[in-house]
Design a protein around this motif. Structure first.
Motif, PDB file in Angstrom:
ATOM      1  N   GLY A  47       0.801  -1.218   0.000  1.00 41.63           N
ATOM      2  CA  GLY A  47       0.000   0.000   0.000  1.00 41.63           C
ATOM      3  C   GLY A  47       0.833   1.266   0.000  1.00 41.63           C
ATOM      4  O   GLY A  47       0.291   2.360  -0.137  1.00 41.63           O
ATOM      5  N   GLN A  49       3.890   4.021  -1.274  1.00 37.98           N
ATOM      6  CA  GLN A  49       4.167   4.678  -2.545  1.00 37.98           C
ATOM      7  C   GLN A  49       5.673   4.704  -2.785  1.00 37.98           C
ATOM      8  O   GLN A  49       6.444   5.077  -1.911  1.00 37.98           O
ATOM      9  CB  GLN A  49       3.617   6.106  -2.522  1.00 37.98           C
ATOM     10  CG  GLN A  49       3.607   6.777  -3.856  1.00 37.98           C
ATOM     11  CD  GLN A  49       2.888   8.113  -3.802  1.00 37.98           C
ATOM     12  OE1 GLN A  49       2.739   8.715  -2.749  1.00 37.98           O
ATOM     13  NE2 GLN A  49       2.439   8.577  -4.953  1.00 37.98           N
ATOM     14  N   PHE A  68       2.723  -3.491  -8.778  1.00 37.82           N
ATOM     15  CA  PHE A  68       2.024  -2.228  -9.029  1.00 37.82           C
ATOM     16  C   PHE A  68       1.670  -2.151 -10.509  1.00 37.82           C
ATOM     17  O   PHE A  68       2.196  -2.898 -11.331  1.00 37.82           O
ATOM     18  CB  PHE A  68       2.833  -0.995  -8.572  1.00 37.82           C
ATOM     19  CG  PHE A  68       4.205  -0.868  -9.161  1.00 37.82           C
ATOM     20  CD1 PHE A  68       4.412  -0.412 -10.459  1.00 37.82           C
ATOM     21  CD2 PHE A  68       5.314  -1.192  -8.398  1.00 37.82           C
ATOM     22  CE1 PHE A  68       5.675  -0.285 -10.989  1.00 37.82           C
ATOM     23  CE2 PHE A  68       6.592  -1.063  -8.919  1.00 37.82           C
ATOM     24  CZ  PHE A  68       6.766  -0.615 -10.211  1.00 37.82           C
ATOM     25  N   THR A  81       5.710   8.138  -9.717  1.00 36.75           N
ATOM     26  CA  THR A  81       5.400   7.377  -8.507  1.00 36.75           C
ATOM     27  C   THR A  81       4.453   6.242  -8.835  1.00 36.75           C
ATOM     28  O   THR A  81       3.720   6.290  -9.829  1.00 36.75           O
ATOM     29  CB  THR A  81       4.770   8.277  -7.426  1.00 36.75           C
ATOM     30  OG1 THR A  81       3.580   8.856  -7.961  1.00 36.75           O
ATOM     31  CG2 THR A  81       5.723   9.365  -6.979  1.00 36.75           C
ATOM     32  N   THR A  83       1.945   3.189  -6.606  1.00 37.14           N
ATOM     33  CA  THR A  83       1.440   2.692  -5.334  1.00 37.14           C
ATOM     34  C   THR A  83       1.474   1.170  -5.352  1.00 37.14           C
ATOM     35  O   THR A  83       0.928   0.534  -6.263  1.00 37.14           O
ATOM     36  CB  THR A  83       0.001   3.180  -5.082  1.00 37.14           C
ATOM     37  OG1 THR A  83       0.001   4.619  -5.123  1.00 37.14           O
ATOM     38  CG2 THR A  83      -0.522   2.698  -3.749  1.00 37.14           C
ATOM     39  N   TRP A  86      -2.117  -3.450  -2.248  1.00 34.10           N
ATOM     40  CA  TRP A  86      -2.377  -3.787  -0.855  1.00 34.10           C
ATOM     41  C   TRP A  86      -2.240  -5.285  -0.606  1.00 34.10           C
ATOM     42  O   TRP A  86      -1.979  -5.702   0.522  1.00 34.10           O
ATOM     43  CB  TRP A  86      -3.772  -3.321  -0.445  1.00 34.10           C
ATOM     44  CG  TRP A  86      -3.811  -1.856  -0.152  1.00 34.10           C
ATOM     45  CD1 TRP A  86      -4.253  -0.866  -0.983  1.00 34.10           C
ATOM     46  CD2 TRP A  86      -3.354  -1.217   1.028  1.00 34.10           C
ATOM     47  NE1 TRP A  86      -4.104   0.348  -0.387  1.00 34.10           N
ATOM     48  CE2 TRP A  86      -3.557   0.165   0.871  1.00 34.10           C
ATOM     49  CE3 TRP A  86      -2.800  -1.669   2.219  1.00 34.10           C
ATOM     50  CZ2 TRP A  86      -3.226   1.094   1.854  1.00 34.10           C
ATOM     51  CZ3 TRP A  86      -2.467  -0.744   3.196  1.00 34.10           C
ATOM     52  CH2 TRP A  86      -2.682   0.619   3.015  1.00 34.10           C
ATOM     53  N   HIS A 119       1.257   8.414   3.927  1.00 38.94           N
ATOM     54  CA  HIS A 119       1.566   8.378   2.502  1.00 38.94           C
ATOM     55  C   HIS A 119       2.371   9.618   2.140  1.00 38.94           C
ATOM     56  O   HIS A 119       1.865  10.732   2.276  1.00 38.94           O
ATOM     57  CB  HIS A 119       0.276   8.336   1.674  1.00 38.94           C
ATOM     58  CG  HIS A 119      -0.522   7.103   1.898  1.00 38.94           C
ATOM     59  ND1 HIS A 119      -0.206   5.905   1.309  1.00 38.94           N
ATOM     60  CD2 HIS A 119      -1.611   6.861   2.662  1.00 38.94           C
ATOM     61  CE1 HIS A 119      -1.067   4.985   1.684  1.00 38.94           C
ATOM     62  NE2 HIS A 119      -1.932   5.543   2.517  1.00 38.94           N
TER      63      HIS A 119
END
Length: 168
Positions: A47, A49, A68, A81, A83, A86, A119
């Protein structure tokens, strides 16, 4: 007896010479490219970044991984970037592939245990964007003096001395 002195002097000289050589770094075949790339941080919780950086690529860069969604870094930009999913498995190591034109490079991204608490919205400010490698004359001079000194000592100790202390 002379052979022992010569062998000792040669060993001493080789030891001194080996300390002046730079350390070697073994890299995976996928790490050697004409462009630079990195994933920061290299260990992140599910989760979290990550920042994907590329340097020296004059094309659009595509970055993909199983952890990702595929990210495109446009031509002229150096970072993007992503993320991390999860459902990434804690402790797992995922391969991240950077594709610049016809060339690709790979690095690893490790998933830490736990969840991120915050984050980040921007990357950290770490340095001035790289270093410029150059010659430090003081270090070169010291290295040369050490090598010359060890070779001189090896030559001196390898010379056979007569009983009156003179060289033969």
């Amino acid at each position: 007896m002379r052979a022992i002195r010569v062998a000792s002097a040669a060993l001493l000289g080789m030891t001194a010479l080996s300390f002046t050589a730079p350390a070697a770094h073994a890299a995976r075949a996928g790490d050697i490219t004409s462009f630079g790339f990195s994933v920061l941080p290299s260990t992140i919780a599910a989760g979290g970044q990550v920042t994907l950086r590329v340097d020296g690529c004059h094309n659009r860069t595509t970055v993909s991984s199983g952890v990702f969604d595929t990210v495109t870094i446009p031509k002229g930009r150096s970072s993007a970037t992503a993320t991390v999913d999860w459902d990434a498995k804690p402790g797992a190591v995922y391969e991240v592939t950077f594709q610049c034109g016809n060339e690709s490079g790979r690095t690893d991204l490790t998933i830490a245990t736990g969840r991120p608490t915050a984050h980040p919205t921007r990357g950290s400010h770490t340095g001035a964007g790289g270093t410029v490698a150059g010659f430090d004359l003081r270090e070169i001079g010291l290295g040369t003096a050490l090598v010359a000194g060890s070779l001189g000592a090896a030559w001196h100790w390898s010379r056979r001395r007569a009983e009156d202390g003179t060289h033969t």
